[in-house]
Scaffold this active site. Structure first.
Site, mmCIF file in Angstrom:
data_model
loop_
_atom_site.group_PDB
_atom_site.id
_atom_site.type_symbol
_atom_site.label_atom_id
_atom_site.label_comp_id
_atom_site.label_asym_id
_atom_site.label_seq_id
_atom_site.Cartn_x
_atom_site.Cartn_y
_atom_site.Cartn_z
ATOM 1 N N PRO A 109 0.671 -1.121 -0.235
ATOM 2 C CA PRO A 109 -0.187 0.297 0.540
ATOM 3 C C PRO A 109 0.899 1.125 0.233
ATOM 4 O O PRO A 109 1.848 1.999 0.334
ATOM 5 C CB PRO A 109 -1.199 -0.027 1.563
ATOM 6 C CG PRO A 109 0.260 -1.263 2.080
ATOM 7 C CD PRO A 109 0.807 -1.866 1.070
ATOM 8 N N ASN A 110 0.814 2.384 -0.977
ATOM 9 C CA ASN A 110 0.718 3.046 -0.708
ATOM 10 C C ASN A 110 2.117 3.819 -1.599
ATOM 11 O O ASN A 110 2.383 4.868 -2.009
ATOM 12 C CB ASN A 110 0.807 4.004 0.401
ATOM 13 C CG ASN A 110 -0.146 4.788 0.920
ATOM 14 O OD1 ASN A 110 -1.253 5.263 0.607
ATOM 15 N ND2 ASN A 110 -0.311 3.735 2.395
ATOM 16 N N ARG B 37 6.135 12.738 -1.772
ATOM 17 C CA ARG B 37 6.495 13.245 -0.862
ATOM 18 C C ARG B 37 7.044 12.529 0.287
ATOM 19 O O ARG B 37 7.283 11.223 -0.570
ATOM 20 C CB ARG B 37 4.850 13.261 -0.055
ATOM 21 C CG ARG B 37 4.380 11.794 0.573
ATOM 22 C CD ARG B 37 2.501 12.088 1.388
ATOM 23 N NE ARG B 37 1.988 10.330 1.137
ATOM 24 C CZ ARG B 37 2.882 9.747 2.568
ATOM 25 N NH1 ARG B 37 3.663 10.197 3.024
ATOM 26 N NH2 ARG B 37 2.201 8.402 2.270
ATOM 27 N N TYR C 56 11.849 8.771 0.653
ATOM 28 C CA TYR C 56 11.606 7.489 -0.034
ATOM 29 C C TYR C 56 12.740 7.954 -1.893
ATOM 30 O O TYR C 56 12.529 7.326 -2.060
ATOM 31 C CB TYR C 56 10.249 7.559 0.194
ATOM 32 C CG TYR C 56 9.892 6.963 1.396
ATOM 33 C CD1 TYR C 56 9.915 5.691 1.343
ATOM 34 C CD2 TYR C 56 8.524 7.543 1.567
ATOM 35 C CE1 TYR C 56 8.967 4.909 2.856
ATOM 36 C CE2 TYR C 56 8.136 7.541 3.516
ATOM 37 C CZ TYR C 56 8.509 5.666 3.113
ATOM 38 O OH TYR C 56 7.816 5.223 4.516
ATOM 39 N N ASN D 193 7.422 -5.382 -1.353
ATOM 40 C CA ASN D 193 7.662 -4.643 -0.147
ATOM 41 C C ASN D 193 5.989 -4.354 0.193
ATOM 42 O O ASN D 193 6.062 -4.072 -0.559
ATOM 43 C CB ASN D 193 9.043 -2.945 -0.985
ATOM 44 C CG ASN D 193 8.042 -1.597 -0.102
ATOM 45 O OD1 ASN D 193 7.550 -2.256 1.025
ATOM 46 N ND2 ASN D 193 9.357 -1.234 -0.388
ATOM 47 N N ALA E 133 3.077 -0.871 4.837
ATOM 48 C CA ALA E 133 2.940 -1.214 5.992
ATOM 49 C C ALA E 133 2.352 -2.945 6.518
ATOM 50 O O ALA E 133 2.208 -2.751 7.997
ATOM 51 C CB ALA E 133 1.688 -0.260 6.183
ATOM 52 N N ASP F 55 1.177 -15.898 6.419
ATOM 53 C CA ASP F 55 1.249 -17.492 5.774
ATOM 54 C C ASP F 55 0.734 -17.148 4.425
ATOM 55 O O ASP F 55 1.161 -18.568 4.004
ATOM 56 C CB ASP F 55 -0.473 -17.708 6.075
ATOM 57 C CG ASP F 55 -1.498 -17.630 7.505
ATOM 58 O OD1 ASP F 55 0.020 -17.650 8.175
ATOM 59 O OD2 ASP F 55 -2.008 -17.201 8.329
ATOM 60 N N GLU G 167 12.723 -9.209 1.679
ATOM 61 C CA GLU G 167 11.889 -8.446 2.237
ATOM 62 C C GLU G 167 12.891 -7.684 1.768
ATOM 63 O O GLU G 167 14.040 -7.218 2.331
ATOM 64 C CB GLU G 167 11.394 -9.218 3.494
ATOM 65 C CG GLU G 167 10.687 -7.968 3.862
ATOM 66 C CD GLU G 167 11.064 -7.905 5.653
ATOM 67 O OE1 GLU G 167 10.854 -8.971 6.358
ATOM 68 O OE2 GLU G 167 10.848 -7.184 6.323
ATOM 69 N N HIS H 174 12.954 -3.264 2.411
ATOM 70 C CA HIS H 174 11.774 -1.773 2.040
ATOM 71 C C HIS H 174 12.840 -0.880 1.618
ATOM 72 O O HIS H 174 14.188 -0.432 1.991
ATOM 73 C CB HIS H 174 12.208 -1.696 3.869
ATOM 74 C CG HIS H 174 10.953 -2.973 4.672
ATOM 75 N ND1 HIS H 174 9.784 -2.692 4.193
ATOM 76 C CD2 HIS H 174 11.186 -3.800 5.182
ATOM 77 C CE1 HIS H 174 8.947 -3.519 4.810
ATOM 78 N NE2 HIS H 174 9.938 -4.306 4.915
ATOM 79 N N ILE H 175 12.424 0.275 1.381
ATOM 80 C CA ILE H 175 13.744 1.539 0.502
ATOM 81 C C ILE H 175 13.826 2.246 2.122
ATOM 82 O O ILE H 175 15.274 2.319 1.704
ATOM 83 C CB ILE H 175 12.617 2.234 0.483
ATOM 84 C CG1 ILE H 175 11.764 1.935 -1.485
ATOM 85 C CG2 ILE H 175 13.012 3.538 -0.098
ATOM 86 C CD1 ILE H 175 10.914 3.007 -2.098
ATOM 87 N N SER H 176 13.012 2.788 2.959
ATOM 88 C CA SER H 176 13.927 2.852 4.208
ATOM 89 C C SER H 176 14.094 1.901 5.240
ATOM 90 O O SER H 176 14.247 0.866 4.879
ATOM 91 C CB SER H 176 12.733 3.780 4.684
ATOM 92 O OG SER H 176 11.778 3.706 5.327
ATOM 93 N N ARG I 209 13.482 4.130 12.299
ATOM 94 C CA ARG I 209 11.778 4.882 12.178
ATOM 95 C C ARG I 209 11.592 4.951 13.572
ATOM 96 O O ARG I 209 11.711 4.233 14.411
ATOM 97 C CB ARG I 209 11.629 4.805 11.201
ATOM 98 C CG ARG I 209 12.281 4.866 9.897
ATOM 99 C CD ARG I 209 11.848 4.464 8.124
ATOM 100 N NE ARG I 209 10.453 5.681 8.036
ATOM 101 C CZ ARG I 209 8.940 5.117 7.374
ATOM 102 N NH1 ARG I 209 9.452 4.706 7.246
ATOM 103 N NH2 ARG I 209 8.101 6.315 7.395
HETATM 104 O O1 CA2 Z 1 11.049 1.738 3.193
HETATM 105 C C1 CA2 Z 1 9.523 0.871 2.850
HETATM 106 O O2 CA2 Z 1 9.672 0.762 1.842
HETATM 107 C C2 CA2 Z 1 9.082 0.492 3.324
HETATM 108 O O3 CA2 Z 1 8.122 -0.054 3.210
HETATM 109 C C3 CA2 Z 1 7.343 1.679 2.981
HETATM 110 C C4 CA2 Z 1 6.357 1.900 3.664
HETATM 111 C C5 CA2 Z 1 6.451 1.967 5.111
HETATM 112 O O4 CA2 Z 1 4.747 2.016 6.144
HETATM 113 C C6 CA2 Z 1 7.037 1.096 5.653
HETATM 114 O O5 CA2 Z 1 7.608 1.193 6.571
HETATM 115 C C7 CA2 Z 1 8.528 1.277 4.732
HETATM 116 C C8 CA2 Z 1 4.948 2.779 3.781
HETATM 117 C C9 CA2 Z 1 4.833 3.941 1.848
HETATM 118 C C10 CA2 Z 1 4.849 4.737 1.844
HETATM 119 O O6 CA2 Z 1 4.497 5.055 0.521
HETATM 120 C C11 CA2 Z 1 5.012 6.436 0.001
HETATM 121 C C12 CA2 Z 1 4.387 7.165 -0.850
HETATM 122 C C13 CA2 Z 1 4.591 8.085 -1.031
HETATM 123 C C14 CA2 Z 1 5.364 8.602 -1.128
HETATM 124 C C15 CA2 Z 1 6.008 8.637 0.457
HETATM 125 C C16 CA2 Z 1 5.795 7.230 1.039
#
Ligand code: CA2
Length: 147
Positions: free
Chosen positions: A11-12, A19, A24, A74, A77, A87, A98, A100-102, A107
């Site tokens: 998601p997202n 942003r 990111y 990835n 959340a 599962d 697995e 993660h960008i960050s 965090r």
């Molecule tokens: O660092 C990552 O790749 C995460 O999986 C990104 C997730 C966060 O919940 C994880 O803790 C770490 C959140 C993705 C948010 O997506 C964004 C979209 C637009 C701008 C910034 C972030």
């Protein structure tokens, strides 16, 4: 032809580059897909994103049915909440990275406990969008490893 790598995004992440660039970067998910295809060379890539948990579970089932050589995921959340995704990943016979960008460990505490890490072959976090290319290179080496 070699079996595909499935690159799955939660998601997202479809909003990446819009942003929080300090966390990111400025790269969009479309840019990341291009980067993955370049890193994979001749190997087929299935690159998918969804904001819905049940669709991500479907993506994992598709990877299993497709006999994917590897899954890079990835889960965003859902990393921290989804036993259903955990599962589904447990059913996958292939290596799982697995990603993660960050660096989730730098965090807030809510981002520290990954459910997915328990079953992942490897975890990559904090390399920015380039982590995806690193994951593909690592997956190539993992699947090339003798049993
Ligand atoms: O660092 C990552 O790749 C995460 O999986 C990104 C997730 C966060 O919940 C994880 O803790 C770490 C959140 C993705 C948010 O997506 C964004 C979209 C637009 C701008 C910034 C972030």
């Amino acid at each position: 032809m070699a079996a595909a790598f499935h690159i799955l995004n939660g998601p997202n992440l479809n909003r990446l580059g819009t942003r929080e660039p300090e966390i990111y970067g400025h790269t969009s998910l479309a840019d990341i897909e291009t980067m993955c295809r370049e890193a994979a060379g001749d190997r087929a890539i299935v690159f998918r994103q969804s904001n819905a948990e049940h669709e991500i579970i479907g993506f994992i089932h598709d990877a299993i049915d497709d006999k994917a050589a590897g899954i890079v995921i990835n889960p965003a959340a859902y990393t921290f909440t989804s036993i259903a995704i955990l599962d589904a990943l447990k059913m996958a016979p292939c290596p799982i990275i697995e990603l993660h960008i960050s660096n989730i460990h730098r965090r807030e505490a809510i981002y520290h406990h990954s459910l997915v890490s328990k079953i992942a072959t490897a975890v990559i976090a904090g390399l920015g969008p380039e982590g995806y290319a690193v994951a593909i290179g690592a997956m190539d080496r993992i699947v090339g490893r003798p049993a």
